[in-house]
Write a protein that holds these residues in place. Structure first.
Motif, short mmCIF file in Angstrom:
data_model
loop_
_atom_site.label_atom_id
_atom_site.label_comp_id
_atom_site.label_asym_id
_atom_site.label_seq_id
_atom_site.Cartn_x
_atom_site.Cartn_y
_atom_site.Cartn_z
N TRP A 1 -0.67 -16.10 9.03
CA TRP A 1 -1.19 -15.04 8.16
C TRP A 1 -1.95 -14.03 9.00
CZ3 TRP A 1 0.50 -14.87 3.30
CH2 TRP A 1 1.04 -16.03 2.77
N LEU A 2 -1.70 -12.76 8.74
CA LEU A 2 -2.35 -11.67 9.46
C LEU A 2 -3.08 -10.78 8.47
CD1 LEU A 2 0.75 -10.55 11.56
CD2 LEU A 2 -1.10 -12.01 12.34
N ASP A 3 -4.13 -10.11 8.94
CA ASP A 3 -4.77 -9.08 8.13
C ASP A 3 -3.98 -7.80 8.30
OD1 ASP A 3 -6.74 -10.76 7.21
OD2 ASP A 3 -8.13 -10.26 8.84
N LEU A 4 -3.62 -7.17 7.19
CA LEU A 4 -2.77 -5.99 7.23
C LEU A 4 -3.41 -4.89 6.38
CD1 LEU A 4 0.07 -4.90 8.13
CD2 LEU A 4 0.87 -5.65 5.89
N ILE A 5 -3.45 -3.69 6.91
CA ILE A 5 -3.97 -2.53 6.18
C ILE A 5 -2.80 -1.83 5.50
CG2 ILE A 5 -5.12 -0.30 6.36
CD1 ILE A 5 -6.62 -1.42 8.77
N VAL A 6 -2.93 -1.60 4.18
CA VAL A 6 -1.86 -0.98 3.40
C VAL A 6 -2.41 0.29 2.75
CG1 VAL A 6 -0.26 -1.29 1.49
CG2 VAL A 6 -0.83 -3.22 2.93
N ASN A 7 -1.67 1.38 2.86
CA ASN A 7 -2.03 2.63 2.20
C ASN A 7 -1.66 2.51 0.72
OD1 ASN A 7 -2.46 5.25 1.37
ND2 ASN A 7 -1.42 6.17 3.11
N THR A 8 -2.62 2.74 -0.17
CA THR A 8 -2.36 2.55 -1.59
C THR A 8 -1.35 3.54 -2.15
OG1 THR A 8 -4.26 3.93 -2.17
CG2 THR A 8 -4.62 1.55 -2.04
N SER A 9 -1.24 4.71 -1.56
CA SER A 9 -0.26 5.68 -2.07
C SER A 9 1.16 5.31 -1.67
CB SER A 9 -0.59 7.09 -1.58
OG SER A 9 -0.44 7.15 -0.17
N ASP A 10 1.34 4.34 -0.78
CA ASP A 10 2.66 3.90 -0.34
C ASP A 10 3.16 2.69 -1.13
OD1 ASP A 10 4.92 4.14 1.27
OD2 ASP A 10 4.15 2.71 2.74
N ILE A 11 2.31 2.15 -2.00
CA ILE A 11 2.70 0.97 -2.78
C ILE A 11 3.60 1.39 -3.93
CG2 ILE A 11 1.86 -0.89 -4.26
CD1 ILE A 11 -0.66 -0.96 -2.55
N SER A 12 4.74 0.74 -4.02
CA SER A 12 5.69 1.01 -5.10
C SER A 12 5.52 0.01 -6.23
CB SER A 12 7.11 0.97 -4.55
OG SER A 12 8.04 1.10 -5.58
N VAL A 13 5.61 -1.27 -5.89
CA VAL A 13 5.54 -2.34 -6.89
C VAL A 13 4.72 -3.49 -6.33
CG1 VAL A 13 6.89 -4.01 -8.22
CG2 VAL A 13 7.82 -1.75 -7.79
N VAL A 14 3.93 -4.13 -7.18
CA VAL A 14 3.21 -5.35 -6.82
C VAL A 14 3.53 -6.38 -7.90
CG1 VAL A 14 0.98 -6.42 -6.41
CG2 VAL A 14 1.33 -4.05 -5.78
N TYR A 15 4.03 -7.53 -7.48
CA TYR A 15 4.31 -8.59 -8.46
C TYR A 15 3.95 -9.94 -7.87
CZ TYR A 15 8.66 -9.27 -5.83
OH TYR A 15 9.57 -9.50 -4.84
N GLU A 16 3.72 -10.89 -8.77
CA GLU A 16 3.23 -12.20 -8.37
C GLU A 16 4.24 -13.28 -8.74
OE1 GLU A 16 -0.40 -13.31 -10.33
OE2 GLU A 16 -1.06 -14.42 -8.56
N ASP A 17 4.47 -14.20 -7.82
CA ASP A 17 5.30 -15.37 -8.07
C ASP A 17 4.35 -16.55 -8.25
OD1 ASP A 17 7.14 -17.37 -8.24
OD2 ASP A 17 7.96 -17.12 -6.23
N GLU A 18 4.18 -16.98 -9.49
CA GLU A 18 3.20 -18.03 -9.79
C GLU A 18 3.60 -19.38 -9.20
OE1 GLU A 18 2.69 -18.01 -13.96
OE2 GLU A 18 1.84 -16.00 -14.00
N HIS A 19 4.90 -19.65 -9.10
CA HIS A 19 5.34 -20.93 -8.57
C HIS A 19 5.07 -21.04 -7.07
CE1 HIS A 19 7.13 -21.91 -12.37
NE2 HIS A 19 7.79 -20.77 -12.37
N SER B 1 7.82 3.86 1.41
CA SER B 1 8.29 4.57 2.59
C SER B 1 9.49 3.92 3.25
CB SER B 1 7.16 4.71 3.61
OG SER B 1 6.73 3.43 4.04
N ASN B 2 9.56 2.59 3.26
CA ASN B 2 10.66 1.95 3.96
C ASN B 2 11.30 0.80 3.17
OD1 ASN B 2 8.56 0.15 4.14
ND2 ASN B 2 8.38 0.28 6.36
N ASP B 3 11.00 0.69 1.89
CA ASP B 3 11.54 -0.36 1.02
C ASP B 3 11.36 -1.76 1.60
OD1 ASP B 3 12.31 1.37 -0.97
OD2 ASP B 3 14.29 1.71 -0.10
#
Length: 94
Positions: free
Chosen positions: A37-55, A65-67
């Motif tokens: 696991w790495l710490d990653l900085i993400v630009n909020t304007s580049d986020i398209s979709v956020v979803y959770e897999d509960e299982h 920007s790059n799918d």
């Protein structure tokens, strides 16, 4: 020093820090290394979709920007709160 103003169209931008899974390559698979696991900085304007897999107990962030898809161990609620805080800081700093 003046605060930096970041705009993308009408959207407010900000940055969040997430714990992202580093994908294994062929060498890592041969050596049977554990997930990293790495710490990653993400630009909020580049986020398209956020979803959770509960299982799998993981959350996925798709970037515009790059799918590409980022696998995180942060929950969906944590990511939403981080986005709200990051964009709110930009509103108050102007």
């Amino acid at each position: 020093m003046k605060p930096a103003r970041c705009y993308v169209g009408d959207m407010m931008t900000g940055f969040i820090l997430v714990s992202a899974l580093q994908h294994k390559d062929e060498v890592d698979e041969l050596l049977d290394k554990d997930e990293r696991w790495l710490d990653l900085i993400v630009n909020t304007s580049d986020i398209s979709v956020v979803y959770e897999d509960e299982h799998a107990e993981r959350t996925f962030i798709t970037l515009m920007s790059n799918d590409k898809e980022i696998t995180t161990k942060n929950t969906l609620d944590e990511i939403i709160q981080k986005i709200r805080r990051a964009t709110a800081i930009n509103i108050y700093s102007q």
